[in-house]
Design an enzyme around this catalytic site. Structure first.
Site, PDB file in Angstrom:
ATOM      1  N   ASP B 129       0.821  -1.213   0.000  1.00 49.00           N
ATOM      2  CA  ASP B 129       0.000   0.000   0.000  1.00 49.00           C
ATOM      3  C   ASP B 129       0.853   1.260   0.000  1.00 49.00           C
ATOM      4  O   ASP B 129       0.506   2.265  -0.601  1.00 49.00           O
ATOM      5  CB  ASP B 129      -0.929   0.010   1.230  1.00 49.00           C
ATOM      6  CG  ASP B 129      -2.059  -1.003   1.061  1.00 49.00           C
ATOM      7  OD1 ASP B 129      -2.243  -1.479  -0.097  1.00 49.00           O
ATOM      8  OD2 ASP B 129      -2.721  -1.328   2.061  1.00 49.00           O
ATOM      9  N   CYS B 130       1.984   1.201   0.697  1.00 54.54           N
ATOM     10  CA  CYS B 130       2.831   2.390   0.740  1.00 54.54           C
ATOM     11  C   CYS B 130       3.804   2.472  -0.437  1.00 54.54           C
ATOM     12  O   CYS B 130       4.258   3.544  -0.799  1.00 54.54           O
ATOM     13  CB  CYS B 130       3.578   2.470   2.067  1.00 54.54           C
ATOM     14  SG  CYS B 130       4.289   0.900   2.580  1.00 54.54           S
ATOM     15  N   TYR B 131       4.143   1.311  -1.018  1.00 59.58           N
ATOM     16  CA  TYR B 131       5.023   1.283  -2.192  1.00 59.58           C
ATOM     17  C   TYR B 131       4.348   0.472  -3.289  1.00 59.58           C
ATOM     18  O   TYR B 131       4.629  -0.713  -3.471  1.00 59.58           O
ATOM     19  CB  TYR B 131       6.373   0.645  -1.843  1.00 59.58           C
ATOM     20  CG  TYR B 131       7.251   1.493  -0.960  1.00 59.58           C
ATOM     21  CD1 TYR B 131       7.853   2.641  -1.472  1.00 59.58           C
ATOM     22  CD2 TYR B 131       7.492   1.130   0.362  1.00 59.58           C
ATOM     23  CE1 TYR B 131       8.663   3.422  -0.662  1.00 59.58           C
ATOM     24  CE2 TYR B 131       8.303   1.897   1.175  1.00 59.58           C
ATOM     25  CZ  TYR B 131       8.891   3.041   0.658  1.00 59.58           C
ATOM     26  OH  TYR B 131       9.697   3.805   1.445  1.00 59.58           O
TER      27      TYR B 131
END
Ligand code: SF4
Ligand code: SF4
Lengths: 127, 503
Positions: B129-131
């Site tokens: 989700d963050c990368y």
């Protein structure tokens, strides 16, 4: 001057023949006989007789290539380590007093052994 | 008399420090005496330039848009470490390119970066989700990176054992080409100029001390991996910024059939504080001894053939068993001297001041061999005990029949006493038939120079023999040279059963 002489099919003693015909002394640096490629010899002749000898050899059915130089040494790539020194059978390589590599190409018989021994790809054959 | 480090640094700053290279010290000491040399000389610079395989660099590429946490990374097709998030990696010098195995590796990536070339970065990720990004391909130059910090786990070996080869084959090793039958000796190291040889008790060299690394100003981190000071094989962990390096002091290399390595210049300036420093820096090539080890024996404990000094090795020939043998250095003394001279100029010009270690390196350490908890697989575990053989005097038509019947294309040949004297292959028979002069007996056409293995030899050594000689089977012999079994290259496949891995 070095000549690379190649006899494609049957082998006649052409070097002896050429010495007899031309009166030029020929030094055989290296000779190899191989079932597939016929005979190959690297010979050394005096510079001034180079054309005479190679023409005579060609007329006897040999393929002759005149090699301008021995092993090619790339000074840019060379780091003067000396890994090549003990590999060469003809003492082509040595150090000067400042540990810089000296290459006496005249002594080279183009056997190619030093090429893979140089970690820096500084040695190559020019033919 | 003693000098303080502050006093020496004061002289460096006002340009009055007397700096010499380590190879000049023996003469200075013999001329001025130890006290005189201490008064006269403030700094001794050292240097070495050679293959330092255990080298590499941490790189940070900056974040892409959308961002990626790189898990598998290739730089010009050389894999780099993907276990440090997110756009950090470590590129090791000896990793081979997946596309140009024989000619390009991590060391070349490092050299290409330093000489300003563009490098292709490819990376993959499983996404999060963050990368969210899954893959990226881009071209980068050194100036595009946030950091390119060389951190070398093991550099500047105090000395290194020389190598010889008693076997019958040419060997291609990290010690260069070793000709058969002791025809040459190779060695590595700068001897009198080597940093640690000039400070063997590590009184001056330790964490935080300034150095030249690859042409840049860097520092010693601390002890290197495999540091073994107790055996006089100390090593250092080093670091410097790649942006300050240049190719005079850093070169990628290929050791034939071993792979890529990095030639690096490393040098350390030593402050001359006391008589002990003077004495140590007066070390000469003739004082530094190494063993010559036989690389013809493929074992960790390669037998020692002889002891020699760097003075003998550097003379170009050594004597071994009453024979003269040519030597080859793999490191460059000329460049080692350039390292020491460059450091000398830096200190004379006030570009580098000195310091004492912030942490000292343990000089009592001795490197241990690996603890192995699984046993090594031996030839006897996969060799075929049912082996079809033939006698020397038999007709080649019989050999041909046996070869046709059996699953093998190698027939070990035995003499009357049952000892192995040769081997015959389908190729030998084909050759014999093709030749006009009819040779009829096995002994006329067999290969006499047989490469063999033993039942208790580790399988990897047998595999290397198959590989090195480009053959497909090895007769297994006992101490009496009786052929007890045969090992086929195809049997090695048993070790890699699908799903099973190695037993
Ligand atoms: S090619 Fe052979 S003879 Fe020529 S320099 Fe190399 S090793 Fe020596
Ligand atoms: S081995 Fe290669 S790099 Fe080393 S001195 Fe010879 S030519 Fe130069």
């Amino acid at each position: 001057m070095k000549l690379l002489v190649r006899l494609i099919h049957e082998s006649k003693p052409i070097i002896a023949q050429v010495v007899k015909d031309t009166g030029v002394l020929i030094n055989v640096d290296r000779a190899r006989s191989d079932a597939h490629e016929g005979e190959e010899a690297l010979v050394d002749v005096p510079d001034e007789s180079c054309i005479l000898v190679s023409e005579r050899m060609r007329s006897l059915g040999a393929e002759v290539r005149i090699l301008e130089e021995g092993i090619r040494h790339d000074e840019e790539e060379c780091v003067d380590c000396g890994a090549c020194i003990s590999i060469c059978p003809k003492k082509v390589f040595s150090f000067d007093k400042d540990w810089k590599l000296q290459v006496e190409t005249k002594k080279c018989i183009l056997c190619g052994r030093c090429i893979i021994s140089c970690p820096h790809a500084a040695l190559s054959l020019s033919y | 008399m003693e000098k303080s480090i502050d006093e020496i640094n004061r002289r460096i700053r006002d340009g009055s420090a007397r700096v010499v290279t380590a190879d000049e010290m023996p003469d200075i000491v013999s001329e001025l005496g130890e006290e005189g040399a201490l008064r006269e000389v403030d700094v001794v610079t050292t240097g070495t330039f050679g293959a330092m395989c255990s080298s590499g660099a941490f790189l940070n590429f900056g974040h892409a848009e959308p961002p990626i946490k790189m898990e598998r990374i290739w730089l010009n097709d050389v894999e780099a470490y993907g276990g440090i998030a997110a756009v950090d990696t470590y590129i090791g010098a000896t990793n081979k390119s997946v596309t140009r195995m024989e000619s390009y590796g991590g060391a070349h990536v490092i050299e290409d970066f330093i000489s300003g070339k563009a490098i292709e970065l490819r990376a993959q990720s499983s996404g999060s989700d963050c990368y969210p990004r899954r893959s990226i391909t881009t071209e980068l130059r050194l100036e595009d990176l946030n950091q390119a910090i060389m951190v070398n786990p093991r550099n500047a070996y105090q000395r290194y054992d020389a190598a010889v080869n008693t076997s019958e084959d040419t060997l291609y090793t990290y010690m260069g080409t070793l000709l058969p039958h002791n025809a040459n000796v190779t060695f590595s190291g700068a001897g009198t100029l080597n940093p640690i040889c000039n400070d063997p008790n590590l009184r001056l060299i330790g964490s935080g001390v300034p150095i030249l690394l690859g042409g840049a100003q860097g520092m010693v981190i601390g002890e290197g991996t495999q540091h073994s000071s107790a055996g006089s094989f100390a090593t250092l962990m080093t670091t410097a910024d790649m942006a300050d390096m240049n190719t005079d002091f850093l070169r990628a290399a290929i050791m034939h059939r071993y792979g890529p390595t990095l030639y690096l210049g490393v040098g350390i300036p030593l402050p001359v504080l006391d008589i002990e420093t003077v004495r140590r820096t007066a070390v000469q090539d003739s004082d530094i001894m190494v063993s010559i080890r036989d690389y013809g024996v493929p074992s960790r404990s390669r037998p020692v053939i002889s002891q020699v000094s760097y003075a003998e090795l550097k003379s170009g020939t050594i004597e071994l068993n009453n024979e003269e043998i040519k030597t080859s250095s793999l490191s460059s003394f000329r460049r080692a001297k350039m390292v020491a001279n460059t450091l000398k100029r830096w200190v004379e010009d006030g570009q580098m001041t000195l310091c004492l270690p912030t942490r000292y390196i343990d000089t009592s350490k001795q490197a241990k061999p690996m603890r192995e908890t699984r046993k090594v697989i031996l030839v006897q575990e996969i060799m075929q005990r049912k082996v079809v053989t033939i006698k020397e005097g038999q007709d080649i038509t019989e050999a041909a029949r046996k070869l046709l019947r059996g699953e093998t294309n190698h027939l070990p040949v035995l003499n009357e006493q049952g000892r192995l004297t040769g081997v015959i292959t389908t190729f030998d028979i084909a050759k014999a038939v093709a030749r006009p002069e009819r040779k009829v007996r096995v002994q006329d056409i067999m290969t006499r120079n047989v490469i063999t293995t033993q039942a208790d030899e580790p399988i990897d050594i047998a595999a290397q023999k198959l590989d090195h000689h480009r053959i497909s089977a090895l007769p297994v012999v006992d101490a009496q040279n009786q052929c007890i079994a045969i090992l086929h290259a195809s049997d090695l496949g048993k070790l890699f059963k699908p799903g099973g891995g190695r037993p």
